[in-house]
Design an enzyme around this catalytic site. Structure first.
Site, mmCIF file in Angstrom:
data_model
loop_
_atom_site.group_PDB
_atom_site.id
_atom_site.type_symbol
_atom_site.label_atom_id
_atom_site.label_comp_id
_atom_site.label_asym_id
_atom_site.label_seq_id
_atom_site.Cartn_x
_atom_site.Cartn_y
_atom_site.Cartn_z
ATOM 1 N N PHE A 1 11.090 -5.508 -7.234
ATOM 2 C CA PHE A 1 10.126 -6.444 -7.817
ATOM 3 C C PHE A 1 9.730 -7.494 -6.790
ATOM 4 C CE2 PHE A 1 9.056 -10.322 -10.230
ATOM 5 C CZ PHE A 1 8.032 -9.834 -11.018
ATOM 6 N N SER B 1 4.848 -12.876 -1.654
ATOM 7 C CA SER B 1 3.813 -12.219 -0.862
ATOM 8 C C SER B 1 3.600 -10.764 -1.266
ATOM 9 C CB SER B 1 4.150 -12.307 0.631
ATOM 10 O OG SER B 1 5.363 -11.646 0.917
ATOM 11 N N GLU C 1 14.161 -10.396 4.295
ATOM 12 C CA GLU C 1 14.506 -11.546 3.450
ATOM 13 C C GLU C 1 15.787 -12.230 3.914
ATOM 14 O OE1 GLU C 1 12.316 -12.428 1.403
ATOM 15 O OE2 GLU C 1 11.109 -10.614 1.254
#
Length: 198
Positions: free
Chosen positions: A17, A21, A99
């Site tokens: 999910f 961005s 991330e």
């Protein structure tokens, strides 16, 4: 949400999910399909500093993360990406690196907007208040001032906000207004930009 160590070892697909961005950018990983939808029980907030995408270590930008809501039915709208079983580890390794500035993999459920009954087990990347880039200044005017000036390797911080707002309007025309935090930030930035051009 629980941290995930062994992801979906016996399944034939995985969903990821995106609520930042990945709502408006072309995904930089392999996926079978994408669909608009939402998570339940969360809020989207610009509480995370960005030193590697929309800012620098010297002048961090701000990007979104998720926080738990007191209302278990509150929704965060975004995009779900279906990953085939043979690509799961490749995609997760890529996203773990992408991330790396304070985000952790977590597991929850994704609800496709065109068929909410078909909820999917989903991976989502969340930055919480224990990570080093968490910004405890949650005043929206302070966030706007920081976003207004920040530029990083992925571009200026204002574009991140504007692109996310535009994508929310496009994909969720009946729901985007529910995200008051996001659209109040956009309003403040437009006011600042207009004042700077006077």
């Amino acid at each position: 949400m629980d941290s995930v160590n062994n992801i979906c070892q016996n399944c034939n697909e995985l969903w990821v999910f995106g609520y930042g961005s990945l709502v408006w950018k072309n995904a930089d990983f392999e996926f079978e399909s994408s669909v608009a939808g939402f998570l339940k029980g969360f809020k989207r907030r610009f509480y995370q500093n960005s030193i590697d995408h929309r800012g620098t270590e010297k002048f961090p930008g701000r990007v979104v993360t998720l926080i738990k809501s007191d209302d278990q039915n509150e929704r965060v709208y975004g995009m779900g990406y279906k990953i085939s079983n043979d690509k799961i580890m490749k995609v997760l390794n890529h996203l773990d690196y992408r991330e790396k500035n304070g985000y952790e993999r977590c597991e929850t459920f994704f609800y496709p907007i065109n068929n909410e009954q078909l909820k999917k087990k989903t991976i989502v990347y969340v930055a919480n208040e224990t990570n080093p880039s968490w910004n405890s200044d949650h005043d929206l005017h302070s966030i706007a001032r920081q976003v207004f000036k920040a530029i990083g390797p992925s571009g200026d911080n204002i574009s991140y906000v504007y692109n996310l707002c535009n994508a929310m309007r496009e994909h969720f025309p009946n729901h985007y207004h529910e995200d008051r935090h996001l659209f109040e930030l956009e309003k403040l930035l437009k006011e600042m930009k207009e004042k700077a051009s006077e």
